[in-house]
Design a protein around this motif. Structure first.
Motif, PDB file in Angstrom:
ATOM      1  N   GLY A  99      38.579  -1.092  45.380  1.00 34.71           N
ATOM      2  CA  GLY A  99      37.642  -2.018  45.997  1.00 34.71           C
ATOM      3  C   GLY A  99      36.997  -2.994  45.048  1.00 34.71           C
ATOM      4  O   GLY A  99      36.187  -3.822  45.456  1.00 34.71           O
ATOM      5  N   THR A 100      37.345  -2.893  43.779  1.00 31.47           N
ATOM      6  CA  THR A 100      36.816  -3.848  42.818  1.00 31.47           C
ATOM      7  C   THR A 100      37.870  -4.117  41.758  1.00 31.47           C
ATOM      8  O   THR A 100      38.612  -3.215  41.389  1.00 31.47           O
ATOM      9  CB  THR A 100      35.531  -3.340  42.161  1.00 31.47           C
ATOM     10  N   ILE A 101      37.923  -5.333  41.280  1.00 32.65           N
ATOM     11  CA  ILE A 101      38.909  -5.659  40.255  1.00 32.65           C
ATOM     12  C   ILE A 101      38.345  -5.457  38.859  1.00 32.65           C
ATOM     13  O   ILE A 101      39.094  -5.434  37.888  1.00 32.65           O
ATOM     14  CB  ILE A 101      39.413  -7.105  40.401  1.00 32.65           C
ATOM     15  N   SER A 102      37.048  -5.286  38.749  1.00 34.60           N
ATOM     16  CA  SER A 102      36.428  -5.155  37.433  1.00 34.60           C
ATOM     17  C   SER A 102      36.221  -3.715  37.004  1.00 34.60           C
ATOM     18  O   SER A 102      35.773  -3.461  35.893  1.00 34.60           O
ATOM     19  CB  SER A 102      35.088  -5.881  37.418  1.00 34.60           C
ATOM     20  N   GLY A 103      36.563  -2.771  37.876  1.00 33.41           N
ATOM     21  CA  GLY A 103      36.397  -1.377  37.515  1.00 33.41           C
ATOM     22  C   GLY A 103      34.942  -0.936  37.576  1.00 33.41           C
ATOM     23  O   GLY A 103      34.081  -1.651  38.090  1.00 33.41           O
ATOM     24  N   PHE A 104      34.681   0.224  37.018  1.00 32.23           N
ATOM     25  CA  PHE A 104      33.363   0.838  37.127  1.00 32.23           C
ATOM     26  C   PHE A 104      32.843   1.251  35.764  1.00 32.23           C
ATOM     27  O   PHE A 104      33.577   1.836  34.969  1.00 32.23           O
ATOM     28  CB  PHE A 104      33.424   2.054  38.058  1.00 32.23           C
ATOM     29  N   TYR A 105      31.570   0.966  35.538  1.00 28.16           N
ATOM     30  CA  TYR A 105      30.943   1.370  34.282  1.00 28.16           C
ATOM     31  C   TYR A 105      30.829   2.901  34.208  1.00 28.16           C
ATOM     32  O   TYR A 105      31.104   3.509  33.192  1.00 28.16           O
ATOM     33  CB  TYR A 105      29.561   0.748  34.139  1.00 28.16           C
ATOM     34  N   LEU A 106      30.415   3.473  35.312  1.00 31.03           N
ATOM     35  CA  LEU A 106      30.154   4.907  35.330  1.00 31.03           C
ATOM     36  C   LEU A 106      30.911   5.554  36.487  1.00 31.03           C
ATOM     37  O   LEU A 106      30.945   5.008  37.584  1.00 31.03           O
ATOM     38  CB  LEU A 106      28.658   5.169  35.489  1.00 31.03           C
ATOM     39  N   MET A 107      31.520   6.689  36.210  1.00 27.98           N
ATOM     40  CA  MET A 107      32.195   7.470  37.250  1.00 27.98           C
ATOM     41  C   MET A 107      31.790   8.921  37.089  1.00 27.98           C
ATOM     42  O   MET A 107      31.466   9.362  35.977  1.00 27.98           O
ATOM     43  CB  MET A 107      33.719   7.328  37.130  1.00 27.98           C
ATOM     44  N   GLY A 108      31.817   9.659  38.185  1.00 30.82           N
ATOM     45  CA  GLY A 108      31.456  11.060  38.067  1.00 30.82           C
ATOM     46  C   GLY A 108      31.370  11.756  39.401  1.00 30.82           C
ATOM     47  O   GLY A 108      31.999  11.334  40.373  1.00 30.82           O
ATOM     48  N   TRP A 109      30.594  12.830  39.406  1.00 29.29           N
ATOM     49  CA  TRP A 109      30.499  13.689  40.587  1.00 29.29           C
ATOM     50  C   TRP A 109      29.065  14.148  40.817  1.00 29.29           C
ATOM     51  O   TRP A 109      28.341  14.465  39.863  1.00 29.29           O
ATOM     52  CB  TRP A 109      31.390  14.923  40.408  1.00 29.29           C
ATOM     53  N   TYR A 110      28.677  14.191  42.084  1.00 33.21           N
ATOM     54  CA  TYR A 110      27.478  14.854  42.563  1.00 33.21           C
ATOM     55  C   TYR A 110      27.938  16.020  43.440  1.00 33.21           C
ATOM     56  O   TYR A 110      29.109  16.106  43.809  1.00 33.21           O
ATOM     57  CB  TYR A 110      26.637  13.897  43.410  1.00 33.21           C
ATOM     58  N   ARG A 111      26.996  16.883  43.763  1.00 32.01           N
ATOM     59  CA  ARG A 111      27.283  17.922  44.755  1.00 32.01           C
ATOM     60  C   ARG A 111      26.071  18.113  45.654  1.00 32.01           C
ATOM     61  O   ARG A 111      24.939  17.831  45.248  1.00 32.01           O
ATOM     62  CB  ARG A 111      27.701  19.233  44.094  1.00 32.01           C
ATOM     63  N   GLN A 112      26.352  18.589  46.861  1.00 38.40           N
ATOM     64  CA  GLN A 112      25.288  18.741  47.854  1.00 38.40           C
ATOM     65  C   GLN A 112      25.505  20.001  48.670  1.00 38.40           C
ATOM     66  O   GLN A 112      26.628  20.277  49.111  1.00 38.40           O
ATOM     67  CB  GLN A 112      25.254  17.517  48.778  1.00 38.40           C
ATOM     68  N   THR A 113      24.429  20.741  48.846  1.00 40.97           N
ATOM     69  CA  THR A 113      24.446  21.915  49.720  1.00 40.97           C
ATOM     70  C   THR A 113      23.585  21.618  50.941  1.00 40.97           C
ATOM     71  O   THR A 113      22.718  20.737  50.900  1.00 40.97           O
ATOM     72  CB  THR A 113      23.923  23.150  48.984  1.00 40.97           C
ATOM     73  N   PRO A 114      23.811  22.341  52.039  1.00 41.51           N
ATOM     74  CA  PRO A 114      23.098  22.043  53.290  1.00 41.51           C
ATOM     75  C   PRO A 114      21.587  22.040  53.105  1.00 41.51           C
ATOM     76  O   PRO A 114      21.022  22.958  52.504  1.00 41.51           O
ATOM     77  CB  PRO A 114      23.558  23.174  54.218  1.00 41.51           C
ATOM     78  N   GLY A 115      20.953  20.998  53.605  1.00 46.10           N
ATOM     79  CA  GLY A 115      19.507  20.900  53.567  1.00 46.10           C
ATOM     80  C   GLY A 115      18.938  20.396  52.250  1.00 46.10           C
ATOM     81  O   GLY A 115      17.721  20.302  52.104  1.00 46.10           O
ATOM     82  N   ASN A 116      19.815  20.097  51.303  1.00 48.45           N
ATOM     83  CA  ASN A 116      19.360  19.648  49.976  1.00 48.45           C
ATOM     84  C   ASN A 116      19.886  18.252  49.657  1.00 48.45           C
ATOM     85  O   ASN A 116      20.897  17.825  50.216  1.00 48.45           O
ATOM     86  CB  ASN A 116      19.812  20.628  48.902  1.00 48.45           C
ATOM     87  N   ARG A 117      19.205  17.584  48.745  1.00 49.52           N
ATOM     88  CA  ARG A 117      19.674  16.285  48.290  1.00 49.52           C
ATOM     89  C   ARG A 117      20.843  16.469  47.326  1.00 49.52           C
ATOM     90  O   ARG A 117      20.959  17.507  46.670  1.00 49.52           O
ATOM     91  CB  ARG A 117      18.540  15.543  47.590  1.00 49.52           C
ATOM     92  N   PRO A 118      21.686  15.472  47.230  1.00 48.35           N
ATOM     93  CA  PRO A 118      22.771  15.571  46.255  1.00 48.35           C
ATOM     94  C   PRO A 118      22.216  15.707  44.840  1.00 48.35           C
ATOM     95  O   PRO A 118      21.194  15.095  44.500  1.00 48.35           O
ATOM     96  CB  PRO A 118      23.519  14.248  46.427  1.00 48.35           C
ATOM     97  N   GLU A 119      22.889  16.517  44.018  1.00 46.85           N
ATOM     98  CA  GLU A 119      22.479  16.658  42.622  1.00 46.85           C
ATOM     99  C   GLU A 119      23.641  16.264  41.718  1.00 46.85           C
ATOM    100  O   GLU A 119      24.814  16.491  42.038  1.00 46.85           O
ATOM    101  CB  GLU A 119      22.033  18.093  42.313  1.00 46.85           C
ATOM    102  N   LEU A 120      23.291  15.676  40.607  1.00 47.86           N
ATOM    103  CA  LEU A 120      24.290  15.240  39.649  1.00 47.86           C
ATOM    104  C   LEU A 120      25.026  16.436  39.063  1.00 47.86           C
ATOM    105  O   LEU A 120      24.413  17.462  38.757  1.00 47.86           O
ATOM    106  CB  LEU A 120      23.618  14.450  38.529  1.00 47.86           C
ATOM    107  N   VAL A 121      26.334  16.294  38.914  1.00 51.48           N
ATOM    108  CA  VAL A 121      27.137  17.326  38.245  1.00 51.48           C
ATOM    109  C   VAL A 121      27.541  16.830  36.856  1.00 51.48           C
ATOM    110  O   VAL A 121      27.222  17.449  35.845  1.00 51.48           O
ATOM    111  CB  VAL A 121      28.386  17.677  39.056  1.00 51.48           C
TER     112      VAL A 121
END
Length: 115
Positions: free
Chosen positions: A25-47
């Motif tokens: 979706g972008t031709i310039s790529g991404f500065y940062l890539m990674g993963w978050y995770r989320q459990t029911p009822g909680n906000r996503p947290e950085l992995v």
């Protein structure tokens, strides 16, 4: 930005899984890539994240068990997870930040750790 996430599933405690995410979706790529995770009822947290220059950042709970990597030719980010624990059960969301500092999350892939 379009995400294709794969690699989630069921693993036994102590087992391993590798998550992959192809981003477009972008031709310039991404500065940062990674993963978050989320459990029911909680906000996503950085992995874990990795910059364009290969600098990584891991949350404490990964405890050396997870490795994040990226392929800028294929525009993919991968999370290798070992020594999995039941507490790692979550929906894992691919995450990218473009050069304009706009953030995007994928829809997620379920990881379940259970015997």
């Amino acid at each position: 930005v379009h995400f294709v996430e794969s690699g989630g599933g069921l693993a036994q405690p102590g087992g391993s899984l590798t998550l992959s995410c192809a981003v477009s979706g972008t031709i310039s790529g991404f500065y940062l890539m990674g993963w978050y995770r989320q459990t029911p009822g909680n906000r996503p947290e950085l992995v874990a994240t990795i910059t364009k220059y290969g600098v990584t950042n891991y949350k404490e709970f990964t405890e050396g068990r997870f490795v994040v990597s990226r392929d800028d030719v294929a525009n993919t980010v991968t999370l290798q997870m070992t020594s999995l624990k039941p507490a790692d059960t979550a929906v894992y969301l691919c995450y990218v930040v473009d050069w304009a500092e706009d953030q995007y999350w994928g829809q997620g892939t379920q990881v379940t750790v259970s015997s």
